[in-house]
Design a protein around this motif. Structure first.
Motif, short mmCIF file in Angstrom:
data_model
loop_
_atom_site.label_atom_id
_atom_site.label_comp_id
_atom_site.label_asym_id
_atom_site.label_seq_id
_atom_site.Cartn_x
_atom_site.Cartn_y
_atom_site.Cartn_z
N VAL A 1 5.37 -18.21 5.44
CA VAL A 1 5.26 -17.09 6.37
C VAL A 1 6.54 -16.25 6.28
CG1 VAL A 1 3.70 -18.21 8.01
CG2 VAL A 1 6.17 -18.48 8.30
N LYS A 2 6.44 -14.99 6.70
CA LYS A 2 7.60 -14.10 6.66
C LYS A 2 7.81 -13.51 8.05
CE LYS A 2 7.18 -12.63 1.77
NZ LYS A 2 7.47 -13.98 1.39
N ALA A 3 9.06 -13.16 8.34
CA ALA A 3 9.39 -12.57 9.64
C ALA A 3 8.53 -11.34 9.90
CB ALA A 3 10.87 -12.20 9.67
N GLY A 4 7.99 -11.25 11.10
CA GLY A 4 7.15 -10.12 11.50
C GLY A 4 5.67 -10.35 11.29
N GLN A 5 5.32 -11.41 10.52
CA GLN A 5 3.92 -11.71 10.23
C GLN A 5 3.23 -12.27 11.47
OE1 GLN A 5 3.61 -14.24 6.83
NE2 GLN A 5 1.42 -14.66 7.09
N LEU A 6 2.01 -11.84 11.73
CA LEU A 6 1.23 -12.39 12.84
C LEU A 6 0.40 -13.56 12.33
CD1 LEU A 6 -0.03 -9.12 14.58
CD2 LEU A 6 1.80 -10.65 15.34
N ILE A 7 0.52 -14.69 13.01
CA ILE A 7 -0.20 -15.89 12.58
C ILE A 7 -0.88 -16.55 13.78
CG2 ILE A 7 1.38 -16.36 10.65
CD1 ILE A 7 2.63 -18.57 12.46
N ARG A 8 -1.84 -17.41 13.46
CA ARG A 8 -2.50 -18.24 14.46
C ARG A 8 -2.18 -19.69 14.09
NH1 ARG A 8 -7.18 -16.88 17.65
NH2 ARG A 8 -8.17 -18.74 18.50
N ALA A 9 -1.51 -20.40 14.97
CA ALA A 9 -1.00 -21.73 14.63
C ALA A 9 -1.58 -22.80 15.54
CB ALA A 9 0.53 -21.74 14.74
N LYS A 10 -1.82 -23.96 14.97
CA LYS A 10 -2.29 -25.11 15.75
C LYS A 10 -1.11 -25.71 16.50
CE LYS A 10 -6.21 -26.25 12.78
NZ LYS A 10 -7.14 -25.64 13.74
N LEU A 11 -1.38 -26.30 17.66
CA LEU A 11 -0.32 -26.80 18.55
C LEU A 11 -0.37 -28.31 18.67
CD1 LEU A 11 -0.80 -24.12 21.34
CD2 LEU A 11 1.00 -24.15 19.60
N ASP A 12 0.82 -28.91 18.76
CA ASP A 12 0.93 -30.35 18.96
C ASP A 12 1.15 -30.72 20.43
OD1 ASP A 12 0.88 -31.32 16.13
OD2 ASP A 12 2.62 -29.99 15.99
N MET A 13 1.65 -29.77 21.23
CA MET A 13 1.86 -30.03 22.65
C MET A 13 1.88 -28.71 23.41
SD MET A 13 2.15 -32.16 25.11
CE MET A 13 2.37 -33.71 24.22
N VAL A 14 1.24 -28.72 24.57
CA VAL A 14 1.24 -27.57 25.49
C VAL A 14 1.79 -28.07 26.82
CG1 VAL A 14 -0.15 -25.82 26.66
CG2 VAL A 14 -0.76 -26.56 24.33
N LEU A 15 2.84 -27.45 27.30
CA LEU A 15 3.57 -27.93 28.48
C LEU A 15 3.48 -26.93 29.62
CD1 LEU A 15 5.80 -29.74 29.92
CD2 LEU A 15 7.47 -28.30 28.73
N GLY A 16 3.38 -27.45 30.83
CA GLY A 16 3.47 -26.61 32.02
C GLY A 16 4.13 -27.37 33.15
N ASN A 17 4.60 -26.65 34.15
CA ASN A 17 5.20 -27.29 35.33
C ASN A 17 4.47 -26.84 36.59
OD1 ASN A 17 6.44 -24.76 36.17
ND2 ASN A 17 7.98 -25.12 34.58
N ASP A 18 5.00 -27.20 37.74
CA ASP A 18 4.30 -26.92 38.98
C ASP A 18 4.39 -25.46 39.42
OD1 ASP A 18 6.97 -27.78 39.13
OD2 ASP A 18 6.86 -28.15 41.27
N ILE A 19 5.19 -24.65 38.73
CA ILE A 19 5.23 -23.21 39.03
C ILE A 19 4.31 -22.45 38.08
CG2 ILE A 19 6.68 -21.14 39.03
CD1 ILE A 19 9.01 -22.84 39.88
N THR A 20 4.36 -22.79 36.80
CA THR A 20 3.63 -22.01 35.80
C THR A 20 2.22 -22.51 35.55
OG1 THR A 20 4.57 -23.38 34.02
CG2 THR A 20 5.78 -21.39 34.63
N SER A 21 1.97 -23.80 35.74
CA SER A 21 0.63 -24.34 35.47
C SER A 21 -0.45 -23.75 36.37
CB SER A 21 0.63 -25.87 35.58
OG SER A 21 1.43 -26.44 34.57
N PRO A 22 -0.21 -23.56 37.68
CA PRO A 22 -1.27 -22.99 38.51
C PRO A 22 -1.77 -21.63 38.01
CG PRO A 22 0.39 -23.98 39.91
CD PRO A 22 0.95 -24.00 38.51
N VAL A 23 -0.85 -20.79 37.52
CA VAL A 23 -1.25 -19.49 36.97
C VAL A 23 -2.14 -19.71 35.75
CG1 VAL A 23 -0.46 -17.30 36.02
CG2 VAL A 23 0.90 -18.45 37.79
N ALA A 24 -1.73 -20.66 34.89
CA ALA A 24 -2.52 -20.97 33.69
C ALA A 24 -3.89 -21.53 34.06
CB ALA A 24 -1.76 -21.97 32.82
N ILE A 25 -3.94 -22.37 35.08
CA ILE A 25 -5.21 -22.96 35.51
C ILE A 25 -6.18 -21.88 36.02
CG2 ILE A 25 -6.27 -24.47 37.24
CD1 ILE A 25 -3.67 -26.22 36.95
N ARG A 26 -5.63 -20.93 36.78
CA ARG A 26 -6.48 -19.83 37.28
C ARG A 26 -7.02 -19.00 36.12
NH1 ARG A 26 -2.58 -19.78 41.45
NH2 ARG A 26 -1.36 -18.09 40.52
#
Length: 221
Positions: free
Chosen positions: A11-36
């Protein structure tokens, strides 16, 4: 790391990519927004219940009713999808194994949930902490967290990179925090805007893991 997770040879800088994830993290402030957002988009399942972590660490023990309701929202979501890595305060009265909580960015490495070469996003700016383990990790918005939990993928604009070459050893009473504060002083608080930072050189070898985590954690600063 990004190329490997996007299924590309490079990949090169500036390139738009779609990547698979190994971990997705949230906490008690940000997760509720994500859940909604997750519910609003009509998602009915998570991509992998072992690759989502929620840590109740910002407002627990809860400071008020609103904070308690945010934790309840996370707790309900974790129970609904049987999320493996849900860390509540003391795990009191919740049917999850583990029994401990703590600061999210210290807890995930302690639990062995992030490894070298992985791609991690978290709805918290200091998710870049896991760079200390040789992972690509970055903070994202809660809507990106929602899509990540549902699909196991996210998009990136490949960042430019800044290499910091460290030499020598730290004298007594000087720590990794002093190192990163000095670097921030050199490049300014916006000196690495939409860039990745790589810390290398013989100076890294003398740093403790605590120092390495601190330097990576504060890259966002």
């Amino acid at each position: 790391i990004l190329a490997a997770h996007a299924g590309l040879p490079e990949v090169k800088a500036g390139q738009l990519i779609r990547a698979k994830l190994d971990m997705v993290l949230g906490n008690d402030i940000t997760s509720p927004v994500a859940i909604r957002e997750f519910d609003k988009e009509g998602f009915t399942g998570v991509f992998d219940k072992s690759k989502i972590s929620m840590v109740m660490d910002h407002f627990t023990p809860n400071k008020d009713i609103k904070a308690a309701e945010q934790c309840l929202q996370c707790r309900t979501f974790a129970h609904r999808f049987d999320i493996d890595n849900f860390y509540d305060v003391g795990q009191m009265g919740v049917d999850y194994e583990g029994g401990e909580c703590g600061v999210e960015h210290a807890l995930l490495p302690e639990k062995g949930l992030v490894a070298p070469g992985e791609a991690v996003i978290g709805a918290d700016s200091h998710t870049c902490t896991y760079g200390a383990l040789g992972a690509f990790s970055t903070g994202v918005g809660s809507t990106d967290m929602a899509a990540g939990m549902a699909t196991g993928e996210t998009w990136f604009k490949v960042p430019e990179a800044i290499k910091v070459h460290l030499t020598g050893t730290l004298p007594p009473m000087v720590s990794g925090k002093d190192v990163i504060l000095h670097i921030i002083g050199m490049i300014g608080v916006d000196g690495a805007l939409y860039k990745s930072m790589e810390f290398t050189g013989p100076g890294v070898a003398s740093l403790s893991m605590d120092d390495r985590f601190t330097i990576a954690n504060m890259a966002i600063e």
